[in-house]
Design a protein around this motif. Structure first.
Motif, PDB file in Angstrom:
ATOM      1  N   GLY A 234      -4.008  -2.505   0.260  1.00 29.64           N
ATOM      2  CA  GLY A 234      -4.591  -1.962   1.514  1.00 29.64           C
ATOM      3  C   GLY A 234      -4.889  -0.600   1.275  1.00 29.64           C
ATOM      4  N   GLU A 235      -5.271   0.015   2.711  1.00 26.05           N
ATOM      5  CA  GLU A 235      -5.880   1.406   2.530  1.00 26.05           C
ATOM      6  C   GLU A 235      -5.669   1.759   3.859  1.00 26.05           C
ATOM      7  OE1 GLU A 235      -9.871   3.756   1.207  1.00 26.05           O
ATOM      8  OE2 GLU A 235     -10.100   2.110   2.769  1.00 26.05           O
ATOM      9  N   SER A 236      -5.128   3.218   4.032  1.00 26.46           N
ATOM     10  CA  SER A 236      -5.020   3.627   5.263  1.00 26.46           C
ATOM     11  C   SER A 236      -6.178   4.839   5.472  1.00 26.46           C
ATOM     12  CB  SER A 236      -3.768   4.335   5.635  1.00 26.46           C
ATOM     13  OG  SER A 236      -3.574   4.862   7.108  1.00 26.46           O
ATOM     14  N   THR A 237      -6.080   5.718   6.298  1.00 28.79           N
ATOM     15  CA  THR A 237      -7.004   6.872   6.595  1.00 28.79           C
ATOM     16  C   THR A 237      -6.318   7.995   5.853  1.00 28.79           C
ATOM     17  OG1 THR A 237      -6.341   7.102   8.809  1.00 28.79           O
ATOM     18  CG2 THR A 237      -8.203   5.890   8.484  1.00 28.79           C
ATOM     19  N   GLY A 238      -6.945   8.672   5.069  1.00 25.79           N
ATOM     20  CA  GLY A 238      -6.497   9.985   4.509  1.00 25.79           C
ATOM     21  C   GLY A 238      -5.656   9.850   3.102  1.00 25.79           C
ATOM     22  N   GLY A 239      -5.513   8.805   2.624  1.00 19.30           N
ATOM     23  CA  GLY A 239      -4.831   8.446   1.637  1.00 19.30           C
ATOM     24  C   GLY A 239      -5.826   8.258   0.365  1.00 19.30           C
TER      25      GLY A 239
ATOM     26  N   GLY B  50      -8.342  -2.142  11.144  1.00 19.46           N
ATOM     27  CA  GLY B  50      -7.110  -1.358  11.314  1.00 19.46           C
ATOM     28  C   GLY B  50      -6.524  -1.081  12.475  1.00 19.46           C
ATOM     29  N   PHE B  51      -5.752   0.016  12.879  1.00 22.97           N
ATOM     30  CA  PHE B  51      -4.945   0.110  14.008  1.00 22.97           C
ATOM     31  C   PHE B  51      -5.627   1.644  14.734  1.00 22.97           C
ATOM     32  CE2 PHE B  51      -2.223  -1.681  11.146  1.00 22.97           C
ATOM     33  CZ  PHE B  51      -1.575  -2.647  11.847  1.00 22.97           C
ATOM     34  N   PRO B  52      -5.295   1.711  16.111  1.00 19.40           N
ATOM     35  CA  PRO B  52      -5.737   2.764  16.921  1.00 19.40           C
ATOM     36  C   PRO B  52      -5.503   3.832  16.390  1.00 19.40           C
ATOM     37  CG  PRO B  52      -4.845   1.037  18.322  1.00 19.40           C
ATOM     38  CD  PRO B  52      -4.607   0.574  17.084  1.00 19.40           C
TER      39      PRO B  52
ATOM     40  N   GLY C 273      -7.356  -5.298   0.319  1.00 21.76           N
ATOM     41  CA  GLY C 273      -6.819  -6.092   1.380  1.00 21.76           C
ATOM     42  C   GLY C 273      -6.195  -5.263   2.543  1.00 21.76           C
ATOM     43  N   VAL C 274      -6.789  -4.251   3.113  1.00 23.51           N
ATOM     44  CA  VAL C 274      -8.417  -4.112   3.212  1.00 23.51           C
ATOM     45  C   VAL C 274      -8.511  -2.885   2.920  1.00 23.51           C
ATOM     46  CG1 VAL C 274      -8.529  -6.189   4.722  1.00 23.51           C
ATOM     47  CG2 VAL C 274      -8.176  -3.906   5.777  1.00 23.51           C
ATOM     48  N   ALA C 275     -10.201  -2.799   2.821  1.00 24.30           N
ATOM     49  CA  ALA C 275     -10.547  -1.301   2.739  1.00 24.30           C
ATOM     50  C   ALA C 275     -10.908  -0.903   4.352  1.00 24.30           C
ATOM     51  CB  ALA C 275     -12.228  -1.465   2.034  1.00 24.30           C
ATOM     52  N   ASN C 276     -10.452   0.117   4.633  1.00 18.60           N
ATOM     53  CA  ASN C 276     -10.074   0.479   6.275  1.00 18.60           C
ATOM     54  C   ASN C 276     -11.537   0.905   6.702  1.00 18.60           C
ATOM     55  OD1 ASN C 276      -9.637   2.000   8.679  1.00 18.60           O
ATOM     56  ND2 ASN C 276      -7.543   1.352   7.975  1.00 18.60           N
ATOM     57  N   MET C 277     -12.197   0.552   7.736  1.00 16.88           N
ATOM     58  CA  MET C 277     -13.449   0.832   8.110  1.00 16.88           C
ATOM     59  C   MET C 277     -13.590   2.149   8.833  1.00 16.88           C
ATOM     60  SD  MET C 277     -13.946  -1.286  11.927  1.00 16.88           S
ATOM     61  CE  MET C 277     -14.980  -0.127  12.537  1.00 16.88           C
ATOM     62  N   TRP C 278     -12.408   2.738   9.183  1.00 20.97           N
ATOM     63  CA  TRP C 278     -12.286   4.200   9.832  1.00 20.97           C
ATOM     64  C   TRP C 278     -12.418   5.194   8.670  1.00 20.97           C
ATOM     65  CZ3 TRP C 278     -13.646   3.812  14.417  1.00 20.97           C
ATOM     66  CH2 TRP C 278     -13.226   2.787  15.082  1.00 20.97           C
ATOM     67  N   ALA C 279     -12.230   4.800   7.173  1.00 17.46           N
ATOM     68  CA  ALA C 279     -12.083   5.853   6.318  1.00 17.46           C
ATOM     69  C   ALA C 279     -13.624   6.011   5.660  1.00 17.46           C
ATOM     70  CB  ALA C 279     -11.216   5.069   4.859  1.00 17.46           C
ATOM     71  N   ARG C 280     -14.545   5.358   5.964  1.00 18.66           N
ATOM     72  CA  ARG C 280     -15.928   5.966   5.635  1.00 18.66           C
ATOM     73  C   ARG C 280     -16.922   4.921   6.427  1.00 18.66           C
ATOM     74  NH1 ARG C 280     -13.031   2.631   2.718  1.00 18.66           N
ATOM     75  NH2 ARG C 280     -12.319   4.143   1.205  1.00 18.66           N
ATOM     76  N   PRO C 281     -18.136   5.621   6.603  1.00 22.98           N
ATOM     77  CA  PRO C 281     -19.336   4.880   7.179  1.00 22.98           C
ATOM     78  C   PRO C 281     -19.571   3.656   6.428  1.00 22.98           C
ATOM     79  CG  PRO C 281     -19.849   7.153   6.673  1.00 22.98           C
ATOM     80  CD  PRO C 281     -18.599   6.981   5.829  1.00 22.98           C
ATOM     81  N   GLY C 282     -20.171   2.793   7.443  1.00 19.86           N
ATOM     82  CA  GLY C 282     -20.308   1.547   6.603  1.00 19.86           C
ATOM     83  C   GLY C 282     -21.378   1.238   5.639  1.00 19.86           C
ATOM     84  N   ILE C 283     -22.136   2.237   5.765  1.00 20.02           N
ATOM     85  CA  ILE C 283     -23.144   2.302   4.342  1.00 20.02           C
ATOM     86  C   ILE C 283     -22.554   2.756   2.940  1.00 20.02           C
ATOM     87  CG2 ILE C 283     -24.124   4.653   4.883  1.00 20.02           C
ATOM     88  CD1 ILE C 283     -26.793   3.783   3.734  1.00 20.02           C
ATOM     89  N   THR C 284     -21.460   3.444   3.322  1.00 18.71           N
ATOM     90  CA  THR C 284     -20.838   4.178   1.975  1.00 18.71           C
ATOM     91  C   THR C 284     -19.679   2.857   1.480  1.00 18.71           C
ATOM     92  OG1 THR C 284     -20.877   6.137   3.267  1.00 18.71           O
ATOM     93  CG2 THR C 284     -19.198   5.838   1.190  1.00 18.71           C
TER      94      THR C 284
ATOM     95  N   ASN D  15       0.638  -1.111  -0.044  1.00 15.08           N
ATOM     96  CA  ASN D  15      -0.055   0.050  -0.006  1.00 15.08           C
ATOM     97  C   ASN D  15       0.666   1.150   0.102  1.00 15.08           C
ATOM     98  OD1 ASN D  15      -2.638   1.506   0.250  1.00 15.08           O
ATOM     99  ND2 ASN D  15      -1.829   1.939   2.387  1.00 15.08           N
ATOM    100  N   ALA D  16       1.961   1.247   0.665  1.00 15.78           N
ATOM    101  CA  ALA D  16       2.911   2.574   0.503  1.00 15.78           C
ATOM    102  C   ALA D  16       3.369   2.876  -0.976  1.00 15.78           C
ATOM    103  CB  ALA D  16       4.295   2.023   1.516  1.00 15.78           C
ATOM    104  N   ILE D  17       3.254   1.933  -1.638  1.00 10.06           N
ATOM    105  CA  ILE D  17       3.704   2.048  -3.215  1.00 10.06           C
ATOM    106  C   ILE D  17       2.475   2.373  -3.899  1.00 10.06           C
ATOM    107  CG2 ILE D  17       4.393   0.867  -5.271  1.00 10.06           C
ATOM    108  CD1 ILE D  17       6.450  -0.703  -3.678  1.00 10.06           C
ATOM    109  N   THR D  18       1.400   1.641  -3.616  1.00 11.02           N
ATOM    110  CA  THR D  18       0.249   2.059  -4.473  1.00 11.02           C
ATOM    111  C   THR D  18      -0.551   3.329  -4.031  1.00 11.02           C
ATOM    112  OG1 THR D  18      -1.407   0.557  -3.155  1.00 11.02           O
ATOM    113  CG2 THR D  18      -0.204  -0.198  -4.958  1.00 11.02           C
ATOM    114  N   ALA D  19      -0.078   3.788  -3.031  1.00 13.72           N
ATOM    115  CA  ALA D  19      -0.684   5.043  -2.479  1.00 13.72           C
ATOM    116  C   ALA D  19       0.201   6.228  -3.081  1.00 13.72           C
ATOM    117  CB  ALA D  19      -0.460   5.045  -0.820  1.00 13.72           C
ATOM    118  N   THR D  20       1.249   5.786  -3.677  1.00 11.18           N
ATOM    119  CA  THR D  20       1.882   7.231  -4.212  1.00 11.18           C
ATOM    120  C   THR D  20       1.949   6.974  -5.785  1.00 11.18           C
ATOM    121  OG1 THR D  20       3.819   5.997  -3.702  1.00 11.18           O
ATOM    122  CG2 THR D  20       2.968   7.820  -2.171  1.00 11.18           C
ATOM    123  N   ALA D  21       2.248   5.722  -6.119  1.00  6.20           N
ATOM    124  CA  ALA D  21       2.602   5.572  -7.677  1.00  6.20           C
ATOM    125  C   ALA D  21       1.402   6.115  -8.541  1.00  6.20           C
ATOM    126  CB  ALA D  21       2.551   4.031  -8.071  1.00  6.20           C
ATOM    127  N   PRO D  22       1.888   6.868  -9.762  1.00  6.67           N
ATOM    128  CA  PRO D  22       0.980   7.395 -10.831  1.00  6.67           C
ATOM    129  C   PRO D  22      -0.034   6.258 -11.020  1.00  6.67           C
ATOM    130  CG  PRO D  22       3.272   8.215 -10.988  1.00  6.67           C
ATOM    131  CD  PRO D  22       3.454   7.095  -9.881  1.00  6.67           C
TER     132      PRO D  22
END
Length: 316
Positions: free
Chosen positions: A49-54, A110-112, A76-87, A20-27
């Motif tokens: 994967g996914e973090s928050t704010g990316g 995810g993580f705390p 792997g995985v979509a982070n539950m803190w990034a969006r509401p469950g319905i979204t 995810n560190a690569i796919t979060a920044t690669a064009p």
């Protein structure tokens, strides 16, 4: 044909997990080219994967799906803190409808620090995940328009899970589990808890080097630079992955220092045959599909490793 049966048919045995560190920044163009190469090599799936704010994972995976023809794409995985469950549910349904049988939704707690970054309390992760799945599965009446209420294209849902309680929840509320940063013993435990009717899709970190000594040195360096710093393993008290290793019989000292026994358990390192053997172990332990996660500095280098490994690992 059930959702799980169809997923097994589509996935095959070996897929790819892209850092995810690569796919979060690669064009985006680089990602398109990489995914086309991965599909041409014969791998069954590609995940990240996914973090928050990316980058939003549904937008990113939509690019991947559009660039390929047959490859199954997973979160792997979509982070539950990034969006509401319905979204989360709506985003998954949109990709599944647009690309039938080619999308797998992985959801994780995810993580705390990720919860804190969006002003939420991490709390008890098992309870949080159960509440989130309730939110995903409950349609507010306002959303039941003629378009929204039509039958959705089915898609598999798996949970990020390594501990017995989260694995049990995956069996109860999902189509299976996606263990990450875990040894083969976790794959075996996941299959035992989930039974034969659910998906078990582990990620396997890989350091490819035909020289076993050099490969292990790279593993030590990766441990120092990434595993502890990013809390992929972390201390026994601070990481579900660390606690998982302790449940499997590793000592707190082994886990907190990420010693060689831990490295050997969670990283497949060496030449093609050594890596293929580890994948075979996961499959023998009950995995349906194993995701290779190569350690590499960028996306082209990652796919170069996948190309070198393909003849050996795709025969597993």
């Amino acid at each position: 044909m059930t959702t799980v049966t169809e997923a097994r048919r589509r996935l095959g045995r070996i897929g790819v997990w892209l850092n995810n560190a690569i796919t979060a920044t690669a064009p985006a163009d680089d990602q398109r080219r990489a995914l086309v190469r991965i599909e041409q090599l014969g791998y069954g799936s590609a995940w990240t994967g996914e973090s928050t704010g990316g980058r939003d994972i549904f937008a990113k995976l939509g690019v991947w799906l559009a660039a390929t023809d047959r490859l199954v794409i997973g979160s792997g995985v979509a982070n539950m803190w990034a969006r509401p469950g319905i979204t989360m549910a709506a985003g998954a349904a949109t990709l599944a409808e647009a690309y039938p049988q080619r999308f797998v939704l992985g959801v994780g707690v995810g993580f705390p620090r990720q919860a804190e970054s969006v002003g939420r309390s991490y709390g008890r992760p098992l309870a949080r995940m159960r509440e989130y799945l309730d939110e995903m599965d409950t349609r507010p009446e306002a959303a039941l328009t003629p378009a929204a209420s039509r039958a959705e294209t089915p898609y598999p849902r798996v949970l990020a899970a390594v501990g017995p309680k989260m694995l049990a929840l995956a069996g109860e509320r999902a189509d299976g589990a996606h263990p990450y940063a875990a040894p083969v013993a976790t794959t075996a435990r996941a299959r035992a808890i989930l039974g034969p009717g659910k998906l078990v899709i582990p990620e396997q970190l890989v350091i490819y080097d035909p020289d076993p000594a050099q490969a292990r040195e790279q593993a030590r360096a990766y441990r120092a630079q990434s595993l502890s710093a990013l809390q992929v393993i972390g201390g026994a008290a601070g990481s579900p992955y660390g606690r998982n290793l302790i449940r499997l019989g590793y000592t707190e000292e082994q886990v907190s220092t990420v010693d060689d026994t831990v490295i050997d358990a969670i990283i497949a390192h060496g030449d093609e045959s050594a890596i293929a053997e580890r994948l075979h172990e996961h499959l023998s332990a009950g995995a349906d599909h194993v995701l290779i996660n190569p350690v590499a500095p960028d996306l082209p280098a990652t796919v170069d490793i996948l190309e070198r490994l393909a003849p050996a690992v795709l025969d597993v």
